[in-house]
Scaffold this active site. Structure first.
Site, short mmCIF file in Angstrom:
data_model
loop_
_atom_site.label_atom_id
_atom_site.label_comp_id
_atom_site.label_asym_id
_atom_site.label_seq_id
_atom_site.Cartn_x
_atom_site.Cartn_y
_atom_site.Cartn_z
N ASP A 135 0.79 -1.23 0.00
CA ASP A 135 0.00 0.00 0.00
C ASP A 135 0.83 1.29 0.00
O ASP A 135 0.29 2.36 0.26
CB ASP A 135 -0.97 0.04 1.21
N THR A 186 1.59 0.44 -7.42
CA THR A 186 0.75 0.34 -8.61
C THR A 186 0.31 1.72 -9.07
O THR A 186 0.28 2.02 -10.27
CB THR A 186 -0.48 -0.57 -8.31
#
Ligand SMILES: Nc1nc2c(ncn2[C@@H]2O[C@H](COP(=O)(O)OP(=O)(O)OP(=O)(O)O)[C@@H](O)[C@H]2O)c(=O)[nH]1
Length: 507
Positions: free
Chosen positions: A100, A104
């Site tokens: 997290d 991405t």
């Protein structure tokens, strides 16, 4: 439309999905279906297109498929496949870092910013993380591959999973990289997988790391400063030059959402300039026979040149197949010839999907004999480097990760019984199956969730004979086990004392 007309009968080839390691998202669906007497199958039509379908447990070759789920049949002539042009140097990079922290999001932001200069195609966050194409083809969904270019180079980018459960996939992903972009959220600073990914990157041989300090939009300047300081210290402790490493502060989300350009878009431009400058294009060796470690349908950087029409062998996990390379693709573009470092996929003749698995290698015929015995020099990490505080005892078991394979093995030390954290020694490693490995290969030894050490292959030994192999796999007799346990207890006591003495000295 009547209900019956919603179905078409076609000759599809179906194959039950058995390995869910890389398909965690559909694992639960598969469980529910199993309870209803149905299984998930990979279905392939005449064109070779694959998709997932639920079917009765029993395998059938002719399957009723709902039209909506069948791939649309185009009446137009198929478009000619784009050809990959080698106009720029190719370099493999990727995003690593804690779960997290924004890997991405950053990958998507890079493609977006570079697309404005027509150097990339935009890949949205969902396309990267959800990779429907990959799911459809039944390949890994945990590390995603995208391509883009800067003015200077063409990049293959692997977005690695950050979650501790997917370290195995992270190692496979990182094996493909010539350099890494470490993503650290300024709001958290370095976290456990920041350390673990850096340690593994170092062991795999990734010498060049550029840092993107993300989420600067929600971190105050003191937090950013502290995170940078902690990170430089951590990198130094792992063996990188923490003082010199390039750190770019920004926000991938702002870049993706076109907000605050100085934190968003400008930081991405700066990051890619830094990557261009500080991650060198590695020297590729064209002199060796080709060797392509297999990661499902993708291959990761190998050596030598592969030409379509070449004969090849698939080896590893005690398997051997002869094949012909019919086609090579890189990022869906056709390649006449694959070069070392290319992140390519090969279409193979007469090979069933089930014949091949991650960890095998596609090689030039006869260029490598898989073996289950190697000699290696191994370094045992200490607690500060992310290893264990415990010593390792000869004849221990471990899982060896090398390129894309992982295989259980026994470690027999040469001329000693104990290996303390922070020490290295030569040892003989016996795999439970012959693997495609060669002299000079680097590997990582893990035990469950912990990285124990790192090593390099110094000698390839003759594979075990059938009798030796049988005895090795059978293991020890009860009496031998008891004697070994007694010796183990003695050694563990010695190791405990040594570690306590060392800690006292350090204190
Ligand atoms: N505020 C803020 N949030 C961000 C930023 N970058 C990413 N995020 C958010 O952080 C969350 C995690 O982002 P991801 O990109 O999925 O993180 P990841 O590192 O790829 O995660 P894994 O792949 O699961 O390891 C998402 O909700 C993003 O929207 C940023 O610059 N600022």
């Amino acid at each position: 439309m009547t209900e019956s007309s919603a179905y078409t009968k076609r000759k599809y080839v179906a194959q039950e999905v058995e390995d869910f390691d890389n398909l965690p998202e559909i694992k639960n669906i598969a469980k529910v279906l199993k309870g209803r007497g149905r299984n998930l199958h990979f279905v392939q039509n005449e064109k070779g297109e694959q998709f997932l379908a639920s079917m009765p447990t029993k395998f059938r070759k002719h399957v009723w498929v709902r039209r909506a789920t069948a791939p649309p049949v185009s009446r137009k002539a198929p478009k000619a496949k784009e050809v990959y042009k080698r106009s720029k140097d190719h370099c493999n990079v990727g995003t690593i870092g804690h779960v997290d922290h924004g890997k991405t999001t950053l990958t998507a932001a890079i493609t977006k910013v570079l697309a404005e200069k027509k150097l990339s195609k935009v890949k949205t966050y969902d396309e990267i993380d959800n990779a429907p194409e990959e799911k459809k083809r039944g390949i890994t969904i945990n590390s995603a591959h995208v391509e883009y270019s800067t003015e200077n180079r063409h990049y293959g980018h692997t977005d690695c999973p950050g979650h501790a459960d997917y370290i195995k996939n992270m190692i496979t992903g990182a094996c493909q990289m010539d350099g890494a972009i470490l993503v650290v959220a300024a709001t958290d600073g370095p976290m456990p997988q920041t350390r673990e990914h850096l340690t593994l990157a170092k062991q795999i041989g990734i010498e060049h790391v550029v840092v993107y300090l993300n989420k600067a939009d929600v971190a105050d300047p003191e937090m950013v400063e502290l995170a940078e300081l902690e990170l430089r210290e951590l990198m130094t402790s792992i063996g990188y030059n923490g003082d010199e490493v390039k750190v770019i502060v920004g926000s991938a989300l702002c870049a993706l959402e076109d907000k605050f350009p100085e934190l968003g878009k400008d930081s991405i431009v700066k990051l890619m300039q830094t990557v261009d400058e500080f991650i060198p294009t590695p020297k590729r060796s064209f002199d060796f026979p080709f060797f392509l470690p297999i990661e499902h349908v993708y291959s990761i950087p190998g050596r030598g040149t592969v030409v379509t029409g070449s004969e090849a062998e698939i080896v590893g996990y005690n398997k051997y197949y002869k094949t012909i390379i019919q086609d090579i693709e890189m990022f869906k573009k056709s390649l006449e010839e694959a070069h070392p470092g290319d992140n390519c996929g090969a279409l193979l003749k007469n090979i069933k999907r089930d014949d091949v698995r991650r960890g095998m290698a596609l090689i030039k015929p006869g260029s490598l004999v898989p073996t289950d015995v190697i000699k290696a020099q191994v370094y045992l990490l200490d607690g500060k480097e992310g290893g264990r505080k415990k010593a390792m005892i000869t004849e221990s078991q471990g899982i060896i990760f090398c390129r894309t394979f992982d295989c259980n093995a026994r470690l027999d030390f040469d001329s000693r019984e104990l290996l303390m954290p922070g020490e290295d020694c030569s040892m003989t490693i016996r795999f439970i199956k012959p693997m495609a490995i060669d002299k000079g290969s680097r590997f990582t030894i893990r035990d469950g969730a912990v990285t124990l050490g790192t090593g390099v292959v110094t000698e390839i030994e003759q594979p075990m004979g059938p009798k030796e192999r049988e005895a090795f796999l059978r293991g020890k007799t009860k009496k031998q086990k008891e004697a070994q346990q007694a010796r183990l207890n003695e050694l563990e006591e010695i190791a405990r004392k040594k570690i306590a003495e060392k800690e006292l000295e350090e204190a």
